[in-house]
Design a protein around this motif. Structure first.
Motif, PDB file in Angstrom:
ATOM      1  N   PRO A   1      64.849  40.200  46.859  1.00 19.00           N
ATOM      2  CA  PRO A   1      65.003  38.728  46.835  1.00 19.00           C
ATOM      3  C   PRO A   1      66.065  38.037  47.874  1.00 19.00           C
TER       4      PRO A   1
ATOM      5  N   GLY B   1      60.631  43.970  49.331  1.00 17.41           N
ATOM      6  CA  GLY B   1      60.655  43.353  47.944  1.00 17.41           C
ATOM      7  C   GLY B   1      62.036  42.496  47.713  1.00 17.41           C
TER       8      GLY B   1
ATOM      9  N   VAL C   1      63.430  33.271  47.387  1.00 23.60           N
ATOM     10  CA  VAL C   1      63.881  32.854  46.251  1.00 23.60           C
ATOM     11  C   VAL C   1      64.557  31.294  46.557  1.00 23.60           C
TER      12      VAL C   1
ATOM     13  N   ARG D   1      60.253  30.860  55.272  1.00 18.87           N
ATOM     14  CA  ARG D   1      59.885  31.337  53.984  1.00 18.87           C
ATOM     15  C   ARG D   1      58.379  32.350  54.380  1.00 18.87           C
TER      16      ARG D   1
ATOM     17  N   THR E   1      58.280  36.452  53.654  1.00 18.18           N
ATOM     18  CA  THR E   1      57.272  36.985  52.920  1.00 18.18           C
ATOM     19  C   THR E   1      56.372  38.125  53.779  1.00 18.18           C
TER      20      THR E   1
ATOM     21  N   ASP F   1      67.991  34.139  40.927  1.00 18.50           N
ATOM     22  CA  ASP F   1      67.043  35.034  41.076  1.00 18.50           C
ATOM     23  C   ASP F   1      67.603  36.320  41.817  1.00 18.50           C
TER      24      ASP F   1
ATOM     25  N   THR G   1      61.273  38.770  49.423  1.00 17.05           N
ATOM     26  CA  THR G   1      60.712  38.087  48.310  1.00 17.05           C
ATOM     27  C   THR G   1      61.424  36.786  48.380  1.00 17.05           C
TER      28      THR G   1
END
Length: 335
Positions: free
Chosen positions: A95, A93, A116, A105, A109, A121, A114
């Motif tokens: 960022p 998880g 950003v 991206r 994921t 962020d 995550t």
């Protein structure tokens, strides 16, 4: 395996894509037929690409649409490799600021991290890969994030991408923007010339004798040398004859051919360097620190002969032609 031709001496052929199998979105002449012949002989095939703008399934679909049957499991991308590296280094998880295409991206994921887009962020890492829409804003955010302590991982540092119109800026050119702004290099480069894509391909195929086929000395061939496997340079992409003549030891391929048809000719017809001094209508003579090419014939034979001289200390600029054909050939190589 059969040793009747070059490919017959190997149980896996790992292809680079851009400049080897296709240029942008069109297959290179003879590439679909070459891959099909390998499939017919039950030789394992894999594709290892530094281009991080497509996921493995997208690459497989693109290849299949060009007449080169490919499965996602045969494709290894630097985007997937970079995401996997980050997943190993960071808590789930975390960022990650993504500089690149949607494919990168998606890989981040899928790896449980995550994606950003801003320093706000609080990214703990920056991952940078090629994307045609990458612009100043995201590069600025990445610069700020790295200065704030984020880990900086890049998929590859290819300065250019081959295209039918000539070389175009690659991810290495975009990495150079941040390198200049930050006055330092990335913390980690994942793709070629690092050997991971090749060693992973060999492991997945349980191959004992893989052959790497590429068009770039600084990525494909250097990566193969680092991985300790044989390589074939094809002259359909970025690196040309002049580059090969001046190649450092760590960037010298085992073989060279004009295109992928070289896979199905005797290995001795592509082996480097060719030290015979005379072959195929060509003759190379040396006089101290200079060399002279005479005769006429297949340009690849001349190139192999000259590699014996230049890799042994003759500067490419000190090579001259004694025949009209030799002078014309050297001129076409920029010598």
């Amino acid at each position: 395996m059969s040793g009747d031709d070059l490919a017959g001496g190997y149980d896996l052929v790992v292809f680079d894509l851009d400049g080897v199998v296709f240029l942008i979105d069109k297959p290179i002449a003879g590439a679909p037929e070459a891959v099909e012949r390998l499939h017919e002989r039950n030789t394992a095939v894999a594709y290892a690409t530094n281009n991080a703008s497509r996921r493995a399934a997208e690459v497989a679909e693109l290849l299949t649409g060009m007449g080169v049957p490919a499965r996602p499991a045969e494709v290894l991308t630097s985007a997937g490799a970079a995401a996997a590296v980050l997943a190993d280094k960071l808590p789930a998880g975390s960022p990650v600021l993504v500089v690149g295409a949607d494919a990168l991206r998606a890989e981040v994921t899928e790896a449980g991290l995550t994606p950003v887009e801003s320093l706000d962020d609080e990214p703990v890492a920056v991952v940078q890969g090629y994307g045609p829409e990458v612009g100043w804003r995201v590069l600025a955010e990445a610069s700020l994030a790295v200065r704030a302590g984020a880990l900086w991982v890049v998929t590859n540092t290819d300065r250019t991408l081959p295209s039918p119109r000539g070389p175009l800026p690659g991810n290495g050119s975009l990495v150079a923007v941040l390198r200049t702004a930050l006055d330092r290099g990335p913390d980690l480069v994942v793709g070629k010339p690092e050997p991971a894509l090749f060693t992973t391909a060999a492991a997945l195929s349980h191959a004992e004798r893989p052959l790497v086929v590429g068009d770039r000395l600084d990525t494909d061939i250097q990566g193969a040398v680092t991985a300790g496997v044989d390589s074939l340079l094809v002259l359909t992409g970025v690196s040309g004859p002049a580059d090969l003549l001046s190649a450092e030891p760590g960037r010298r391929p085992t073989f060279v051919a004009a295109d992928l048809s070289g896979l199905f000719r005797p290995a001795e017809d592509a082996a480097l360097p060719l030290r015979a001094g005379e072959a195929g209508g060509w003759r190379v003579s040396r006089d101290g620190g200079s060399a002279t090419l005479d005769g006429s014939g297949d340009p690849v034979v001349a190139l192999r002969l000259l590699c014996a001289a230049t890799w042994d200390g003759v500067a490419p600029a000190a090579v001259s032609g004694a025949s009209d054909a030799a002078r014309e050939l050297l001129s076409s190589w920029g010598l």
